[in-house]
Write a protein that holds these residues in place. Structure first.
Motif, short mmCIF file in Angstrom:
data_model
loop_
_atom_site.label_atom_id
_atom_site.label_comp_id
_atom_site.label_asym_id
_atom_site.label_seq_id
_atom_site.Cartn_x
_atom_site.Cartn_y
_atom_site.Cartn_z
N PHE A 164 24.15 35.44 -3.25
CA PHE A 164 24.85 34.26 -2.74
C PHE A 164 25.01 34.40 -1.25
O PHE A 164 25.45 35.42 -0.76
CB PHE A 164 26.23 34.10 -3.39
N SER A 165 24.62 33.35 -0.53
CA SER A 165 24.88 33.29 0.91
C SER A 165 25.70 32.03 1.10
O SER A 165 25.19 30.92 0.95
CB SER A 165 23.58 33.25 1.70
N GLY A 166 26.96 32.22 1.39
CA GLY A 166 27.86 31.06 1.41
C GLY A 166 28.01 30.55 0.00
O GLY A 166 28.30 31.30 -0.91
N GLU B 208 36.77 40.38 -4.49
CA GLU B 208 35.63 39.46 -4.40
C GLU B 208 35.28 39.15 -5.86
O GLU B 208 34.74 40.00 -6.57
CB GLU B 208 34.46 40.11 -3.67
N TRP B 209 35.61 37.95 -6.31
CA TRP B 209 35.48 37.58 -7.73
C TRP B 209 34.23 36.73 -7.90
O TRP B 209 34.05 35.74 -7.22
CB TRP B 209 36.74 36.84 -8.17
N TYR B 210 33.36 37.09 -8.83
CA TYR B 210 32.06 36.44 -8.99
C TYR B 210 32.02 35.39 -10.10
O TYR B 210 31.07 34.63 -10.19
CB TYR B 210 30.98 37.48 -9.25
N ALA B 211 33.00 35.37 -10.95
CA ALA B 211 32.97 34.48 -12.12
C ALA B 211 33.56 33.11 -11.78
O ALA B 211 34.37 32.98 -10.88
CB ALA B 211 33.74 35.11 -13.27
N ASP B 212 33.15 32.10 -12.54
CA ASP B 212 33.74 30.77 -12.41
C ASP B 212 35.17 30.77 -12.93
O ASP B 212 36.03 30.08 -12.40
CB ASP B 212 32.93 29.72 -13.17
N THR C 122 34.53 42.79 -7.31
CA THR C 122 34.58 44.04 -6.55
C THR C 122 35.90 44.09 -5.79
O THR C 122 36.31 43.11 -5.17
CB THR C 122 33.40 44.10 -5.55
N LEU C 123 36.55 45.24 -5.82
CA LEU C 123 37.78 45.45 -5.07
C LEU C 123 37.40 45.71 -3.62
O LEU C 123 36.68 46.66 -3.32
CB LEU C 123 38.58 46.62 -5.65
N MET C 124 37.87 44.84 -2.72
CA MET C 124 37.40 44.87 -1.34
C MET C 124 38.25 45.73 -0.42
O MET C 124 37.74 46.52 0.33
CB MET C 124 37.31 43.45 -0.78
N ARG C 125 39.57 45.54 -0.43
CA ARG C 125 40.44 46.27 0.48
C ARG C 125 41.88 46.14 0.00
O ARG C 125 42.23 45.23 -0.74
CB ARG C 125 40.32 45.74 1.90
#
Length: 175
Positions: A125-127, A25-29, A11-14
């Protein structure tokens, strides 16, 4: 034209700086890659192809420069947009691996008695902790820590996960 099943990769954050870079915010390994084509979805719009022309890291997050985005004003318009890849472009998972997008919908059963407690709704995900949000039979929601000591098996072919939760965890949610 063939319809794609897209996987939400980041997701593009700012906006960052004045030249159009975006914090991701990158979710992949795997890493966000420059010169790679991604599909960009702004809100509910139809995803469109974009090229990431440069990537660098700042404070632990990737910063991406998208072709055609040349200043902060243009970058800010993309805040919250999703970077997607067609499922067909993902590499084959190893025999002992799976992708997180494959978990929602799987039935969750208890080790030992095989009792079904519900289905995985989503992964959060939390942390650094992966948590499964399970919709239990009866409508309750269970937050389950998806750690190897509690998850005994995941069988995509059978559509189920076998868990052995720590003592007392399920009672918090189900009583």
């Amino acid at each position: 034209m063939m319809a794609h099943s897209f996987i939400h990769m980041g997701t593009l954050m700012r906006a960052h700086g004045l030249k159009g870079e975006l914090c991701v915010e990158w979710y992949a390994d795997s890493s966000l890659r420059s010169t790679h084509l991604y599909h960009l979805q702004v809100g509910e719009e139809t995803p469109r192809l974009v090229r990431i022309v440069a990537v660098r890291t700042h404070k632990g997050h990737p910063l991406a420069l998208i072709e055609g985005i040349c200043d902060r004003t243009e970058a800010e318009k993309l805040r919250g947009a999703k970077l997607l890849l067609p499922e067909s472009e993902l590499p084959e998972a190893a025999a002992d691996e799976l992708y997180l997008y494959q978990l929602p919908g799987l039935e969750v059963v208890l080790h030992g008695n095989g009792r079904s407690i519900g289905h995985i709704d989503r992964v959060e995900f939390s942390g650094q902790q992966e948590t499964w949000v399970i919709h239990a039979d009866g409508g309750r929601e269970i937050l389950f820590p998806a750690v190897t000591s509690f998850v005994l098996s995941v069988d995509l072919a059978k559509g189920r996960v076998v868990i052995e939760p720590p003592p007392g965890l399920l009672e918090i949610y189900l009583e």
